[in-house]
Design an enzyme around this catalytic site. Structure first.
Site: not given
Length: 331
Positions: A97, A166, A295
């Site tokens: 991420h 997210h 996502e």
């Protein structure tokens, strides 16, 4: 929720609302803080009542804009235009991420409009190891029953960019999502390695615990089990096209959430790592399966794989994608 309690200096929130929904967003991480169905009063996303919760969320990325590259990059390394780049291995041995100094803790510039909020962030060349000076714009806009999340990036060098949101959804606003019913409109899913990195091995979901081609209760599917499933879903469902498509739908006995996007794939995550140590909104203690993430993004580690689309942002050529969350009452 009109804003977080005990706001800190440069961290601030803004609320937009229409007849059907009310949404609060925060400039730290260009994050979705609340998403309220006005008829029932239920807030369908997990989060915190104060900014301290977002600063100390133990890597949960709640509601945040994820970047510069969502999901995992194998061994924190990739090659672009013949040059090798090295990233933080914040989920050893992989980069996750965007690394340690990822977008979820960055303070975005914020511009308020009547039905929308526009966030802007400038990511400098070599931030967390990524090439290019990147300008990222993120917009949250209300359209009737929908919240539309759009991002646009442009860089002065070739780079990679894989942005997503997210948020953790729970249509009950509390408890877990095991009784929710889920539908995913593809028949393919990628299997993971031992460190939760999506591999190039793609299976057909039919008659497995990954099969949500029709609505199924999440708890019942989990009970089927699979050697690659472990504690819950943390898997990339494969679409591999930029058509505008309904990727997933989630429902309980009174609400339906539809997730539509032009992004290529969707990573499904069932909050497997929440373990009761985070206290969220209204003193809720967040346990495993407290929420579910959709996502929408490029295939994880795509830059290092041969047979999937790569999230390469070509110099001076903007990239734009969107995710639409549509919330409706079930009569």
């Amino acid at each position: 929720m009109k804003g977080l309690k005990m706001m800190k200096n440069d961290i601030c929130c803004h609320t937009i609302e229409n007849e059907y929904i009310s949404v609060t967003v925060m400039n730290m991480g260009a994050a979705l803080v609340s998403f309220v169905d006005k008829k029932s009063g239920i807030d369908i996303v997990l989060g915190f009542d104060s900014y301290e919760g977002y600063l100390d969320q133990q890597g949960s990325y709640m509601g945040a804009t994820i970047g510069r590259c969502a999901n995992r990059i194998a061994n924190g390394c990739f090659v672009l235009n013949g040059k090798e780049y090295h990233l933080s291995k914040n989920s050893f041995p992989h980069s996750l991420h965007g690394g340690y100094d990822n977008f979820s803790f960055k303070i975005f510039d914020m511009k308020k409009e009547k039905n929308a909020v526009l966030f802007t962030y400038y990511s400098k060349d070599h931030e967390e190891g990524y090439p290019g000076n990147l300008r990222l714009e993120v917009e949250y806009r209300l359209e009737n029953h929908s919240l539309v999340y759009t991002f646009k990036g442009i860089s002065d060098q070739d780079t990679i960019m894989n942005i997503t949101n997210h948020s953790y959804f729970n249509l009950n606003g509390k408890g877990d999502i095991l009784s929710h019913e889920l539908k995913i409109n593809t028949d393919r899913v990628a299997l993971n390695d031992e460190h939760a990195l999506a591999t190039e091995k793609i299976i057909h979901v039919k008659d497995t615990a990954f099969d949500y081609q029709n609505f199924h209760q999440i708890g019942e599917r989990l009970k089927i089990g699979h050697e690659n499933l472990l504690d819950g879903y943390d898997h990339n469902y494969v679409f591999e096209n930029t058509d505008i498509k309904e990727m997933a739908a989630l429902k309980n006995d009174h609400m339906l959430l539809q997730v539509t996007s032009d992004l290529l794939d969707m990573h499904l995550y069932t909050a497997n790592h929440l373990n009761g140590t985070l206290k969220g909104k209204n003193n809720q203690v967040y346990q495993k399966y407290a929420g579910i993430c959709f996502e929408c993004q490029y295939y994880p580690n795509a830059i290092n794989y041969a047979h999937v689309s790569k999230p390469v942002l070509v110099a001076n050529q903007p990239m734009t994608h969107f995710i639409r969350y549509t919330l409706k009452e079930i009569s």
